[in-house]
Design an enzyme around this catalytic site. Structure first.
Site, PDB file in Angstrom:
ATOM      1  N   ASP A 185       1.045  -1.082   0.006  1.00 18.21           N
ATOM      2  CA  ASP A 185       0.013  -0.336   0.036  1.00 18.21           C
ATOM      3  C   ASP A 185       0.707   1.242   0.160  1.00 18.21           C
ATOM      4  O   ASP A 185       1.586   1.240   0.861  1.00 18.21           O
ATOM      5  CB  ASP A 185      -1.008  -0.396   1.026  1.00 18.21           C
ATOM      6  CG  ASP A 185      -1.827   1.258   1.042  1.00 18.21           C
ATOM      7  OD1 ASP A 185      -1.957   1.163  -0.164  1.00 18.21           O
ATOM      8  OD2 ASP A 185      -2.539   1.181   1.974  1.00 18.21           O
ATOM      9  N   HIS A 222       3.031   3.279  -8.713  1.00 19.23           N
ATOM     10  CA  HIS A 222       3.093   2.051  -8.592  1.00 19.23           C
ATOM     11  C   HIS A 222       4.507   1.441  -9.525  1.00 19.23           C
ATOM     12  O   HIS A 222       5.290   0.326  -9.108  1.00 19.23           O
ATOM     13  CB  HIS A 222       2.076   1.732  -9.437  1.00 19.23           C
ATOM     14  CG  HIS A 222       0.508   1.851  -9.120  1.00 19.23           C
ATOM     15  ND1 HIS A 222       0.250   1.636  -7.805  1.00 19.23           N
ATOM     16  CD2 HIS A 222      -0.602   2.783  -9.917  1.00 19.23           C
ATOM     17  CE1 HIS A 222      -0.785   1.991  -7.160  1.00 19.23           C
ATOM     18  NE2 HIS A 222      -1.390   2.922  -8.578  1.00 19.23           N
ATOM     19  N   LEU A 243      12.968 -20.136  -4.704  1.00 18.07           N
ATOM     20  CA  LEU A 243      11.555 -19.030  -4.058  1.00 18.07           C
ATOM     21  C   LEU A 243      10.133 -19.302  -5.194  1.00 18.07           C
ATOM     22  O   LEU A 243      10.376 -18.868  -6.386  1.00 18.07           O
ATOM     23  CB  LEU A 243      11.792 -17.861  -4.151  1.00 18.07           C
ATOM     24  CG  LEU A 243      11.275 -16.571  -4.127  1.00 18.07           C
ATOM     25  CD1 LEU A 243      11.072 -16.717  -2.583  1.00 18.07           C
ATOM     26  CD2 LEU A 243      11.795 -15.032  -3.978  1.00 18.07           C
TER      27      LEU A 243
HETATM   28  C1  FPP Z   1      -2.088  -0.087  -3.472  1.00 16.09           C
HETATM   29  O1  FPP Z   1      -1.068   1.177  -3.816  1.00 16.09           O
HETATM   30  C2  FPP Z   1      -1.835  -0.921  -4.346  1.00 16.09           C
HETATM   31  C3  FPP Z   1      -1.814  -1.433  -4.806  1.00 16.09           C
HETATM   32  C4  FPP Z   1      -3.299  -1.328  -5.823  1.00 16.09           C
HETATM   33  C5  FPP Z   1      -1.037  -2.212  -6.629  1.00 16.09           C
HETATM   34  C6  FPP Z   1      -0.188  -2.521  -6.013  1.00 16.09           C
HETATM   35  C7  FPP Z   1       0.747  -3.023  -7.332  1.00 16.09           C
HETATM   36  C8  FPP Z   1       2.446  -2.542  -8.176  1.00 16.09           C
HETATM   37  C9  FPP Z   1       3.048  -2.537  -6.562  1.00 16.09           C
HETATM   38  C10 FPP Z   1       2.724  -3.224  -8.674  1.00 16.09           C
HETATM   39  C11 FPP Z   1       2.593  -4.396  -9.040  1.00 16.09           C
HETATM   40  C12 FPP Z   1       3.424  -4.638 -10.318  1.00 16.09           C
HETATM   41  C13 FPP Z   1       4.215  -6.075  -9.636  1.00 16.09           C
HETATM   42  C14 FPP Z   1       4.988  -6.213 -10.996  1.00 16.09           C
HETATM   43  C15 FPP Z   1       3.582  -7.165  -8.914  1.00 16.09           C
HETATM   44  P1  FPP Z   1      -2.291   2.267  -3.691  1.00 16.09           P
HETATM   45  O2  FPP Z   1      -2.362   2.767  -4.929  1.00 16.09           O
HETATM   46  O3  FPP Z   1      -3.436   2.089  -3.325  1.00 16.09           O
HETATM   47  O4  FPP Z   1      -1.402   3.734  -2.652  1.00 16.09           O
HETATM   48  P2  FPP Z   1      -1.892   5.081  -1.804  1.00 16.09           P
HETATM   49  O5  FPP Z   1      -3.252   4.300  -0.967  1.00 16.09           O
HETATM   50  O6  FPP Z   1      -1.358   5.853  -1.029  1.00 16.09           O
HETATM   51  O7  FPP Z   1      -3.888   5.376  -2.698  1.00 16.09           O
END
Ligand code: FPP
Length: 249
Positions: A21, A38, A132
């Protein structure tokens, strides 16, 4: 290279799950678009995988996209799907060379076709790797996973494949998306929120939960090692009392 000396290398969790998050807030703090966050989050995923291999963590589960995430603005959803396809295209060779096996949980058939295809190919290519296991939770809902397992149980009862006496934790677990994956010893959620958000509701029954204020893009090697050090300070009692745990050690 820092802080490995803080760790008991005999007590490394076999499976660590992550709710990644804070990408959006991290980007906003820098005056950038959420997708910038992201993309930085993908770098954290790579560093956590590398660190897990170094420490001997055998399974990582990453909550990359929930069924609820479809409700985000369409440009963000599209950007996340493209990031996933790009990350697989760019990283699968190295993952394979490093013995990483890719698995998914969730309804990946509901993802865009190119995403689904690249996941299938990467899973097929890496299926025999043993260093892994990286589990990506994509289009995932824990409630849906449990409901699907309940429906599958019902069907097995109707067909006579199972009788009521056969149904227990172990049999039910075999009908979940995670059937071949051990339950996590540790769950880390970044960015200050203290909730589970429909993630691994069955599997987290005895998992140690760790909430950190660090935003996911800043969660790198040191933060991971610190999280494992914090886990190692916990006493896992599994419903027993402390004295019983001491004698079984
Ligand atoms: C939450 O942060 C994050 C997500 C919903 C997406 C997570 C995805 C990635 C890190 C990329 C994944 C890629 C791979 C290859 C696994 P948020 O957007 O909710 O953050 P916020 O709460 O600050 O708005």
């Amino acid at each position: 290279m820092s802080t490995l000396t803080n760790l008991d290398l005999q007590n490394i969790p076999r499976h660590v799950a992550f709710i990644m998050d804070g990408n959006g807030r991290w980007a906003k703090n820098k005056g950038q678009h959420r997708l910038f966050g992201h993309a930085a989050g993908v770098e954290s995923v790579k560093e956590v995988i590398k660190t897990a291999r170094e420490l001997g963590v055998a399974y990582l589960t990453m909550y990359a996209f929930s069924t609820e995430n479809w409700a985000r603005p369409s440009d963000e959803v599209e950007g996340l799907m493209n990031l996933l396809v790009d990350a697989i295209a760019n990283e699968v060779d190295e993952m394979h060379a490093n013995g990483v096996r890719l698995l998914t949980i969730g309804d990946i058939k509901g993802l865009p076709g190119n995403c689904y295809q690249s996941l299938l190919e990467a899973m097929e290519r890496t299926k025999d790797n043993t260093a892994l296991t990286l589990v990506l939770a994509l289009n995932y809902s824990a409630r849906k996973e449990i409901l699907n397992a309940a429906i599958a149980t019902h069907k097995k009862l109707l067909s006579g494949e199972l009788s009521l006496d056969d149904i227990n934790d172990t049999e039910f677990s075999k009908l979940l998306d995670t059937k071949d994956i051990p339950d996590p010893e540790l769950l880390v959620r970044t960015s200050g929120e203290c909730r589970i958000s429909n993630f691994l509701l069955w599997q987290l029954s005895y998992t140690e939960l760790l909430f950190t204020d660090t935003h996911w893009p800043d969660f790198r090697r040191k933060a991971f090692i610190d999280a494992i050090a914090a886990y190692q300070k916990r006493e896992r009692r599994f419903g027993m009392v402390s004295e019983q745990i001491q004698t079984t050690k």
